[in-house]
Design an enzyme around this catalytic site. Sequence first.
Site, short mmCIF file in Angstrom:
data_model
loop_
_atom_site.label_atom_id
_atom_site.label_comp_id
_atom_site.label_asym_id
_atom_site.label_seq_id
_atom_site.Cartn_x
_atom_site.Cartn_y
_atom_site.Cartn_z
N VAL A 159 0.85 -1.19 0.00
CA VAL A 159 0.00 0.00 0.00
C VAL A 159 0.88 1.23 0.00
O VAL A 159 1.86 1.31 0.74
CB VAL A 159 -0.94 0.00 1.22
CG1 VAL A 159 -1.74 1.28 1.29
CG2 VAL A 159 -1.87 -1.20 1.17
N CYS A 160 0.51 2.19 -0.85
CA CYS A 160 1.33 3.37 -1.02
C CYS A 160 0.46 4.59 -1.23
O CYS A 160 -0.76 4.51 -1.17
CB CYS A 160 2.23 3.16 -2.21
SG CYS A 160 1.31 2.72 -3.70
N ALA A 161 1.10 5.70 -1.51
CA ALA A 161 0.37 6.94 -1.78
C ALA A 161 -0.06 6.96 -3.25
O ALA A 161 -1.23 6.89 -3.56
CB ALA A 161 1.23 8.16 -1.44
#
Length: 100
Positions: A7-9
Amino acid sequence: MKKILLVCAAGMSTSLLVNKMKDAAKEKGIELEIFALPVSECQRVANEVDIVLLGPQVRYQKPQVEEIIGGRVPVEVIDMRDYGMMNGKAVLEKAMNLLS
């Protein structure tokens, strides 16, 4: 086959790490599905993944992701040094330890 979600931006640097992790898994002969999504899209795959790893830049969203996952699978933050160095081997190793 186990599925690992990063999960990332936005997904740019995390996509690089996904590729490094895939290379490390291939070297070890481990079959995995590894992919990255922004937090906003976690909900749609929450019931399909075996582990969720958060990029250090979104560590503050861990409670939100844990709520989405509902305790079904481990949710951990990727070590900042491993992330910065794009150390796919180390991140994969941590994920495999959490899965076993």
